[in-house]
Design a protein around this motif. Structure first.
Motif, mmCIF file in Angstrom:
data_model
loop_
_atom_site.group_PDB
_atom_site.id
_atom_site.type_symbol
_atom_site.label_atom_id
_atom_site.label_comp_id
_atom_site.label_asym_id
_atom_site.label_seq_id
_atom_site.Cartn_x
_atom_site.Cartn_y
_atom_site.Cartn_z
ATOM 1 N N LEU A 114 53.266 46.774 38.033
ATOM 2 C CA LEU A 114 52.726 47.327 39.277
ATOM 3 C C LEU A 114 51.374 46.686 39.594
ATOM 4 N N ALA A 122 45.091 55.095 41.679
ATOM 5 C CA ALA A 122 45.646 56.360 41.184
ATOM 6 C C ALA A 122 44.797 56.871 40.033
ATOM 7 N N ILE B 312 50.772 59.395 43.120
ATOM 8 C CA ILE B 312 50.701 58.022 43.639
ATOM 9 C C ILE B 312 51.388 57.069 42.680
ATOM 10 N N LEU B 313 51.054 57.240 41.392
ATOM 11 C CA LEU B 313 51.610 56.346 40.383
ATOM 12 C C LEU B 313 53.128 56.445 40.360
ATOM 13 N N VAL B 316 54.694 54.728 43.421
ATOM 14 C CA VAL B 316 54.707 53.264 43.342
ATOM 15 C C VAL B 316 55.696 52.803 42.281
ATOM 16 N N ALA B 317 55.738 53.533 41.166
ATOM 17 C CA ALA B 317 56.642 53.144 40.086
ATOM 18 C C ALA B 317 58.101 53.249 40.536
ATOM 19 N N SER B 320 58.967 50.431 42.848
ATOM 20 C CA SER B 320 59.152 49.096 42.282
ATOM 21 C C SER B 320 60.413 49.034 41.443
#
Lengths: 326, 342
Positions: A114, A122, B312-313, B316-317, B320
């Motif tokens: 990422l 974050a 958020i993490l 995004v994870a 992806s």
């Protein structure tokens, strides 16, 4: 010759001299040893984090979560101390928490692939959130006497602890960057992670190690800050990332990675310290200083860009002039 | 299977999952908090969505073209404060001119960002981290440590957040919420149908290719940032109307919530994919969590930011890992389809 004159470090040195000269004119106390040592003591936390950040940015990543990790480590220490845990154990746990926070960032960046910008954004929110969970809206102090002394006065006689730490940090980063295999890999990866991987460099491990180091150093900085301030709140160290990233980028480290020198970063740290000191001497408030640091951050990228385009414009002109005369 | 693949895109599945998550959150908090299912709860959530989503729409414009704007919180605070002062000094100003003033003020600050990024070629993250500090310090500098207070504001402005667009029984839709929704719809149409909007996606997908094929990348960057600033200015006006009391720290840290909303809403931080409805859903989820955590007894309200970071993490994870697989699956389907037709 022209290239040498336009080198970023030379420019920084020139700026530093100008700032120092102006400050000398402003106050007779400025060049006093006490004032100079004071400068380091008031910013040592940011400085050591900036040294770690230098490695990360050369590696073409960024860590926006450093200030929150500082806060989290400081709050962990205060929380454990308030719950009557042995102080040395609390220190160790705080450092460990910092390393864990860095490892968490590093895992998502290095192994999950990422973007570090989002992961550490974050982290910026999340670790600050955890710090707030620990202390809520309390302020906790009352640390042991020896601990507060580390933050407030010299440890080794005439040489203050913070100056010693700064010297140590510079030497460590210099050895890593210039004298170690992995340090050279940091540049290689920063230039092109793909090329590095095809050449057999363990990119993931290097990135992971850098983020763990950044977390650990931030935790140490947070603990030093707690020692200096004597009390910790949930918002301790909030917003420090601006100064830290400015120190690195003003030092000539490219935000796109792959280039930058420790000399530049050390010079830019000295500039920022002396600039803030000079601004305080003429009674400019901390808030305005922050604005000026923000401006400096933008200029530190804008001016090299301008110089580069001016240089290429000059080169093109020379070339076409040569063609005309030939 | 192929017919499904033809009618829906992976991005729509993601948005659908987000809707399910919002319902799950509401059901969960409903079972945990007494008297949760009341119109008041949802009005409160909607009011905080209204301000946040206007900024999120602006942020989306910028993120779609692979940029970011971290200065939005400072722009919202700046406009809220100085528009407030302008009203206090000239109470006779009409509502329309106030709104235009707010958007102009924000637009100028956004224009500055855009010019530095487009013409100075300074990375967006650096520029807006710098202007985040600069705009806030200008605000502190010129405020003379004074606060805007509700009692000094004209009545129409103070009452604005209470005005209903329409109401069915106790369920009411506030005017500011309606305005925010209209803005979301307008900009969804803009990015779907207008050439200007399509170019945002083209530039975000591949800035170099876009520049080489003759898209005006620098001008687009400046206009997107100016619009983002103008929308943040409008949000500043709404902020002023909703809170009334404006100090120099107003809207500090809002940029983090907004970026969180945009990322959770499925707008790729590397540009090129995402929609305004996604940004709206992201904002609704975050506002729901925020307003509900305030009332949840078991867990302290201080968990808010820690959860936000985690969210958020995760967003995004999942993007992806899962979304890229889904896209690959969709793309393979497309290839098979062509082979069959041939």
């Amino acid at each position: 010759m022209t290239r040498k004159l336009l080198s970023w470090e030379a420019l920084l040195l020139f700026i530093l001299i100008v700032v120092v000269l102006i400050n000398v004119n402003l106050s007779p106390f400025y060049l006093g040893l006490n004032n100079q040592i004071n400068l380091f003591q008031l910013s040592i936390e940011k400085i050591i984090v900036a040294l770690a950040m230098t490695l990360i940015i050369i590696n073409a990543e960024i860590d926006l979560s450093v200030a929150s990790v500082m806060g989290l480590a400081a709050c962990t220490l205060a929380y454990l101390h308030a719950h009557e845990q042995p102080f040395v154990l609390s220190l160790a746990v705080s450092l460990l928490i910092g390393a864990a926070a860095g490892a968490f960032n590093g895992f998502w960046v290095a192994y999950a692939g990422l973007p570090s910008l989002v992961v550490t954004l974050a982290g910026l929110i999340g670790y600050r959130g955890l710090a707030l969970v620990l202390l809520e809206d309390e302020s906790i102090g009352g640390f042991p006497e020896w601990f507060n002394q580390v933050g407030q006065q010299g440890l080794m006689g005439s040489v203050p602890f913070s100056l010693l730490l700064f010297g140590l940090g510079v030497v460590v980063v210099w050895v890593v960057l210039q004298r170690s295999e992995n340090g050279r890999y940091i540049y290689v990866i920063g230039n092109s992670a793909d090329v590095a991987r095809y050449s057999g460099v363990n990119v993931k491990r290097v990135k992971m190690a850098l983020f763990v180091a950044s977390g650990l150093v931030s935790a140490l900085a947070g603990i030093l800050l707690a020692a200096r301030l004597g009390a910790v709140r949930g918002s301790t160290a909030q917003g420090f990332e601006l100064d830290i990233i400015t120190m690195v980028l003003l030092g000539g480290v490219s935000i796109f990675g792959g280039s930058g020198t420790l000399t530049g970063v050390v010079l830019s740290i000295l500039i920022i310290l002396n600039l803030r000191n000079g601004l305080s001497l003429v009674n400019i408030s901390g808030n305005t200083q922050t604005g000026i640091i923000g401006l400096l951050l933008i200029l530190s990228v804008l001016i090299p860009n301008w110089l580069a385009s001016a240089q290429s414009w000059w080169a093109r002109r020379q070339e076409s002039a040569a063609q005309v005369s030939g | 299977m192929n017919s499904i693949r033809r009618t829906i895109r992976p991005e729509q599945i993601r948005e659908f999952i987000l809707v399910l998550l919002i319902f799950a959150a509401i059901l969960f908090f409903g079972s945990q908090i007494e008297n949760y299912y009341q119109p008041r709860t949802f009005t409160r959530i909607a009011s905080s969505v209204a301000i946040l989503v206007v900024v999120a729409v602006g942020q989306t414009l910028v993120v779609l073209m692979r940029n970011i704007d971290l200065s939005v919180g400072s722009i919202v605070g700046f406009t809220a404060y100085f528009v407030g002062r302008a009203i206090v000094n000239n109470p006779e100003l009409s509502p329309l001119s106030i709104v235009l003033l707010a958007m102009l003020m924000g637009g100028i600050l956004g224009l500055v960002n855009g010019i530095i990024i487009a013409y100075g070629r300074v990375p967006a993250i650096i520029t807006t981290l710098g202007t985040l500090a600069i705009y806030r310090s200008l605000l502190v500098q010129f405020s003379d440590a004074q606060t805007i207070i509700t009692s000094a504001l004209p009545e129409w402005l103070v009452n604005l957040p209470q005005v209903n667009a329409f109401a069915i029984g106790e369920w009411e839709l506030k005017l500011i919420v309606l305005i925010a929704l209209v803005i979301v719809v307008i900009f969804q149409l803009v990015v779907t149908y207008l050439p200007w909007g399509r170019r945002l996606y083209a530039i975000g997908s591949n800035p170099d290719a876009a520049a080489m094929s003759g898209l005006p990348v620098t001008r687009m960057t400046v206009s997107a940032y100016t619009l983002c600033g103008a929308l943040s200015g409008l949000a500043g006006f709404l902020f002023l109307a909703r809170f009334g009391n404006i100090t120099v720290v107003a809207a500090q840290g809002m940029e983090l919530q907004v970026v969180a909303a945009v990322v959770v809403g499925g707008i790729n931080i590397f540009g090129g994919t995402g929609s305004m409805f996604g940004a709206l859903l992201g904002t609704v989820l975050i506002a729901t969590l925020e307003q509900s955590l305030l009332r949840w007894r078991i867990v302290s309200e201080f968990w808010r930011d820690a959860l936000l970071g985690l969210l958020i993490l995760l967003a995004v994870a999942t993007d992806s890992v899962i979304l890229s697989r889904l896209r690959a699956f969709w793309a393979r389907g497309g290839v098979e389809q062509v082979q069959i037709e041939n």
